[in-house]
Write a protein that holds these residues in place. Structure first.
Motif, PDB file in Angstrom:
ATOM      1  N   GLY A 120      36.737 -20.666   1.428  1.00 59.58           N
ATOM      2  CA  GLY A 120      37.393 -19.484   1.214  1.00 59.58           C
ATOM      3  C   GLY A 120      37.334 -18.663   0.082  1.00 59.58           C
ATOM      4  O   GLY A 120      36.598 -19.092  -0.924  1.00 59.58           O
ATOM      5  N   VAL A 121      38.198 -17.605   0.116  1.00 59.63           N
ATOM      6  CA  VAL A 121      37.969 -16.735  -1.179  1.00 59.63           C
ATOM      7  C   VAL A 121      39.063 -17.412  -2.411  1.00 59.63           C
ATOM      8  O   VAL A 121      40.132 -17.924  -2.091  1.00 59.63           O
ATOM      9  CB  VAL A 121      38.543 -15.146  -0.852  1.00 59.63           C
ATOM     10  N   SER A 122      38.334 -17.186  -3.576  1.00 62.62           N
ATOM     11  CA  SER A 122      39.235 -17.815  -4.627  1.00 62.62           C
ATOM     12  C   SER A 122      40.512 -16.906  -4.916  1.00 62.62           C
ATOM     13  O   SER A 122      40.550 -15.689  -4.535  1.00 62.62           O
ATOM     14  CB  SER A 122      38.392 -17.447  -5.916  1.00 62.62           C
ATOM     15  N   ASP A 166      31.943 -14.334  -3.280  1.00 62.62           N
ATOM     16  CA  ASP A 166      33.381 -14.602  -2.631  1.00 62.62           C
ATOM     17  C   ASP A 166      33.513 -16.324  -2.555  1.00 62.62           C
ATOM     18  O   ASP A 166      34.560 -16.932  -2.168  1.00 62.62           O
ATOM     19  CB  ASP A 166      33.469 -13.971  -1.372  1.00 62.62           C
ATOM     20  N   ASN A 167      32.339 -16.916  -2.455  1.00 64.09           N
ATOM     21  CA  ASN A 167      32.426 -18.446  -2.307  1.00 64.09           C
ATOM     22  C   ASN A 167      32.594 -19.115  -3.498  1.00 64.09           C
ATOM     23  O   ASN A 167      32.693 -20.431  -3.241  1.00 64.09           O
ATOM     24  CB  ASN A 167      31.215 -19.065  -1.464  1.00 64.09           C
ATOM     25  N   CYS A 168      32.765 -18.427  -4.554  1.00 68.89           N
ATOM     26  CA  CYS A 168      32.816 -19.075  -5.916  1.00 68.89           C
ATOM     27  C   CYS A 168      34.413 -19.506  -6.188  1.00 68.89           C
ATOM     28  O   CYS A 168      35.203 -18.690  -5.980  1.00 68.89           O
ATOM     29  CB  CYS A 168      32.274 -18.499  -6.833  1.00 68.89           C
ATOM     30  N   LEU A 169      34.558 -20.651  -6.693  1.00 63.57           N
ATOM     31  CA  LEU A 169      36.043 -21.038  -7.043  1.00 63.57           C
ATOM     32  C   LEU A 169      36.021 -21.460  -8.310  1.00 63.57           C
ATOM     33  O   LEU A 169      35.259 -21.823  -8.945  1.00 63.57           O
ATOM     34  CB  LEU A 169      36.536 -22.262  -6.068  1.00 63.57           C
ATOM     35  N   SER A 170      37.472 -21.402  -9.018  1.00 63.12           N
ATOM     36  CA  SER A 170      37.702 -21.868 -10.081  1.00 63.12           C
ATOM     37  C   SER A 170      37.615 -23.444 -10.198  1.00 63.12           C
ATOM     38  O   SER A 170      37.594 -24.103  -9.152  1.00 63.12           O
ATOM     39  CB  SER A 170      39.044 -21.415 -10.474  1.00 63.12           C
ATOM     40  N   THR A 171      37.725 -23.913 -11.408  1.00 66.32           N
ATOM     41  CA  THR A 171      37.494 -25.326 -11.499  1.00 66.32           C
ATOM     42  C   THR A 171      38.666 -26.201 -10.896  1.00 66.32           C
ATOM     43  O   THR A 171      38.803 -27.026 -10.074  1.00 66.32           O
ATOM     44  CB  THR A 171      37.648 -25.834 -12.896  1.00 66.32           C
ATOM     45  N   VAL A 172      39.902 -25.631 -10.838  1.00 69.89           N
ATOM     46  CA  VAL A 172      41.245 -26.312 -10.529  1.00 69.89           C
ATOM     47  C   VAL A 172      41.160 -25.935  -8.875  1.00 69.89           C
ATOM     48  O   VAL A 172      41.466 -27.143  -8.185  1.00 69.89           O
ATOM     49  CB  VAL A 172      42.362 -25.723 -11.070  1.00 69.89           C
ATOM     50  N   GLU A 173      40.702 -24.999  -8.518  1.00 69.98           N
ATOM     51  CA  GLU A 173      40.487 -24.765  -6.994  1.00 69.98           C
ATOM     52  C   GLU A 173      39.435 -25.722  -6.312  1.00 69.98           C
ATOM     53  O   GLU A 173      39.726 -26.275  -5.307  1.00 69.98           O
ATOM     54  CB  GLU A 173      40.189 -23.469  -6.596  1.00 69.98           C
TER      55      GLU A 173
END
Length: 238
Positions: free
Chosen positions: A163-165, A175-182
């Motif tokens: 999903g979106v960050s 839109d497919n990239c997430l933060s480290t914690v996510e």
């Protein structure tokens, strides 16, 4: 965009998102090292999250200097000994006993979308894993991967239904990239077969974003979204 240009761009955005300092010195939380008025520690779980798996974050030196980071949330929210942050660009078995164990363990998983990566949701859930994440910009993470053969030999997993960050105060490549914690929260939710882990680990991140937005930060769209909507132009490769 080169790694140096991407780092400069992100640093400018980070500083622009910071609230202006008042004329008097603010009290700083000793746990998250943020001003008490925007401290996210209140949103941590009452008891640290206990998991079978251990998270190992290989952090690019430039990421350590950023004002807005998410790796400290994992360090604070997970049970003692279940999260480790190792700084550097080169990661070998001779660097530390921790890396020697992690880089040679058959139950170590590298969360990286390489060509051989499998969906983390398809990994057997009856094992104790070392979940390895590369912390930095996408260019920095890619550089760490390509300059460390020991990482390339690890089993690779990816998040296919992320999903979106929610990390809206920092620009993502797409839109497919997430933060480290996510990334860690979603992966652990699968590996531990416990969906509640995701919500628990993301509460401090949501608080962090809300605090910054209340103090003048703006929501960021991904670079891919900006490209597709004509907001910015792609830089030509030299």
């Amino acid at each position: 965009m080169t790694e140096e240009e991407e780092l400069f761009d992100e640093l400018v955005r980070d500083f622009a998102a910071l609230p202006a300092d008042p004329p008097i010195k603010r009290d700083i939380c000793l746990r998250c090292c943020r001003p008490v008025s925007v401290c996210w520690c209140f949103y941590l779980p009452d008891e640290p999250v206990v998991t079978r798996s251990t998270v190992i974050i290989l952090q690019h030196p430039s990421e350590e200097k950023r004002c807005l980071r998410t790796a400290p949330i994992l360090l604070a929210a997970l049970a003692r000994g279940k999260c480790h942050i190792v700084h550097g660009r080169k990661f070998t078995t001779s660097k530390s006993a921790l890396l020697e164990n992690v880089l040679t363990c058959r139950h170590s998983l590298l969360l990286f979308p390489g060509p051989d990566a499998v969906d983390v949701a398809d990994v057997p859930r009856n094992c104790t894993y070392n979940l390895i994440l590369l912390d930095g910009t996408w260019a920095q993470a890619r550089s760490i991967y390509h300059t460390n053969p020991s990482l390339q030999r690890l089993r690779q997993v990816k998040l296919c239904h992320a999903g979106v960050s929610e990390y809206v105060i920092r620009t993502q490549p797409d839109d497919n990239c997430l933060s480290t914690v996510e990334s860690a929260a979603l992966a652990l939710a699968y590996l531990e077969n416990d969906p509640s882990i995701r919500d628990t680990l993301l509460r401090p991140l949501q608080a962090l974003c809300n605090f910054q937005l209340q103090h003048g930060a703006v929501e960021h769209q991904s670079k891919e979204f900006l490209f597709q909507n004509g907001k910015i132009k792609r830089k030509k490769k030299k």
